[in-house]
Write an enzyme that holds these catalytic residues in place. Structure first.
Site, PDB file in Angstrom:
ATOM      1  N   ASP A   5       0.941  -1.093  -0.146  1.00 18.00           N
ATOM      2  CA  ASP A   5      -0.043   0.215  -0.053  1.00 18.00           C
ATOM      3  C   ASP A   5       0.720   1.369  -0.027  1.00 18.00           C
ATOM      4  O   ASP A   5       1.731   1.396   0.936  1.00 18.00           O
ATOM      5  CB  ASP A   5      -0.766   0.111   1.401  1.00 18.00           C
ATOM      6  CG  ASP A   5      -1.837   1.267   1.241  1.00 18.00           C
ATOM      7  OD1 ASP A   5      -1.789   2.161   0.348  1.00 18.00           O
ATOM      8  OD2 ASP A   5      -2.767   1.159   1.964  1.00 18.00           O
ATOM      9  N   TYR A  62      -5.159  16.308  -7.921  1.00 15.49           N
ATOM     10  CA  TYR A  62      -4.480  15.373  -8.330  1.00 15.49           C
ATOM     11  C   TYR A  62      -3.327  15.803  -9.183  1.00 15.49           C
ATOM     12  O   TYR A  62      -2.030  15.165  -8.823  1.00 15.49           O
ATOM     13  CB  TYR A  62      -5.277  14.635  -9.749  1.00 15.49           C
ATOM     14  CG  TYR A  62      -4.648  13.663 -10.436  1.00 15.49           C
ATOM     15  CD1 TYR A  62      -4.301  12.375  -9.974  1.00 15.49           C
ATOM     16  CD2 TYR A  62      -4.312  14.015 -12.007  1.00 15.49           C
ATOM     17  CE1 TYR A  62      -3.541  11.447 -10.827  1.00 15.49           C
ATOM     18  CE2 TYR A  62      -3.795  13.030 -12.649  1.00 15.49           C
ATOM     19  CZ  TYR A  62      -3.473  11.748 -12.395  1.00 15.49           C
ATOM     20  OH  TYR A  62      -2.729  10.934 -12.839  1.00 15.49           O
TER      21      TYR A  62
END
Ligand SMILES: NC(=O)c1ccc[n+]([C@@H]2O[C@H](COP(=O)([O-])OP(=O)(O)OC[C@H]3O[C@@H](n4cnc5c(N)ncnc54)[C@H](OP(=O)(O)O)[C@@H]3O)[C@@H](O)[C@H]2O)c1
Length: 295
Positions: free
Chosen positions: A37, A124
């Site tokens: 992760d 983003y």
């Protein structure tokens, strides 16, 4: 013995395309998000011991959702690559990091060169720009490969969305004032592999940024029209009309560049890579999806 490359984002469009490549002498190891992760990376020094390169393609890619989840987007797109790059430096291996055209401003003029100033207009884009900065300042040998409008027969992307909506509706409205160029995930994967090979095999290869999309340019509307022309040729149901609309008529939480065309001549100059036209790449994807549909 085969050398091993670690790929993050192995379940994504680019990660899957990388896993499908047949690379003599290379084993691709591509852990899933559950296994590695980026927002909660384990101690990487032990992990990196058996690898000769890392390809950082995993990312928080939900452009609109990132506006309301900037901290998670930053953890995955900025802090994650920063830790990967720091560990790559300690392990003495190169990192090839995938970035985006959305680091460029909402209203500037492309085609953008690698040395153009970044000025992202979205959360983003900001987190991806921060990720680039972290990789560049890490001290690791690196290549940052900026790409755009990634499409493939896998995962979620504009081509698949158009085919789904086109099968359901008679009229579609698609933005016609954002210019850019699509990129086949498989074509990009081959470039990433070539760049990685060079960094691994040639210690004199300098670090840097390279732009990589398929060649040519279009708008989302132009891309949609081409998707439907290809789909019709395969006998798929297509809408009777694709209306061209403006960005203002299709408001989204995130602002996107009006012109995100990337100048890819440095890739050609330094690596001898010429990308095929986006129309051919998209036709291949639609053909693959039509074949799957028929099975
Ligand atoms: N898609 C585009 O149009 C586009 C355009 C320009 C640049 N890029 C860049 O290209 C790269 C590859 O994009 P893509 O199109 O392959 O994206 P994608 O299909 O959305 O795949 C993203 C990948 O990242 C993984 N990921 C997300 N959060 C993660 C986390 N916390 N830890 C580990 N992995 C995580 C996803 O895992 P799950 O499957 O578990 O979610 C998936 O494997 C990214 O760096 C992206 O920023 C993409």
């Amino acid at each position: 013995m085969a050398e091993r490359w670690l790929v993050t984002g192995g379940t994504g469009q680019v990660g899957q395309a990388l896993r499908r490549l047949e690379l003599p002498g290379v084993e691709i190891v591509a852990p899933s998000r559950a296994e590695l992760d980026l927002a909660a990376l384990p101690d990487l020094d032990l992990l990196f011991a058996g690898f000769s390169a890392v390809i950082s393609s995993g990312a928080y890619t939900a452009v609109d959702k990132a506006e309301s989840e900037p901290f998670l987007a930053r953890a995955i797109n900025s802090s994650g690559p920063a830790r990967l790059a720091a560990a790559a430096r300690r392990a003495g291996i190169p990192i090839v990091h995938v970035s985006t055209d959305y680091v460029f401003p909402a209203d500037g003029q492309g085609p953008w060169r690698e040395d153009a100033m970044v000025a992202p207009a979205s959360a983003y884009g900001r987190t991806k720009a921060e990720g680039e900065g972290a990789v560049r300042s890490s001290g690791a040998r690196h290549a940052i490969v900026r790409t755009a409008w990634v499409v493939s027969a896998d995962g979620a992307n504009f081509v698949k969305t158009m085919l789904r909506l086109g099968a359901e509706r008679e009229v579609l409205r698609v933005v016609a004032d954002q210019r850019g160029c699509p990129t086949h995930a498989g074509d990009l994967a081959e470039v990433l592999a070539a760049v990685t090979r060079r960094l691994v095999s040639d210690p004199d290869q300098a670090s840097g940024i390279w732009h990589c999309t398929n060649s040519g340019e279009t708008t989302w509307h132009g891309l949609a029209e081409h998707v439907f022309a290809c789909a019709a040729a395969h006998g798929l149901k297509v809408p009777s009309r694709v209306e061209a609309i403006t960005t203002a008529e299709y408001p989204t939480p995130a602002r996107r560049p009006a012109d995100s065309r990337l100048d890819c001549s440095k890739l050609e100059r330094d690596f001898g890579i010429t990308m095929r036209p986006w129309q051919d790449a998209v036709a291949e994807i639609v053909g693959e999806l039509a074949q799957r549909d028929a099975q």
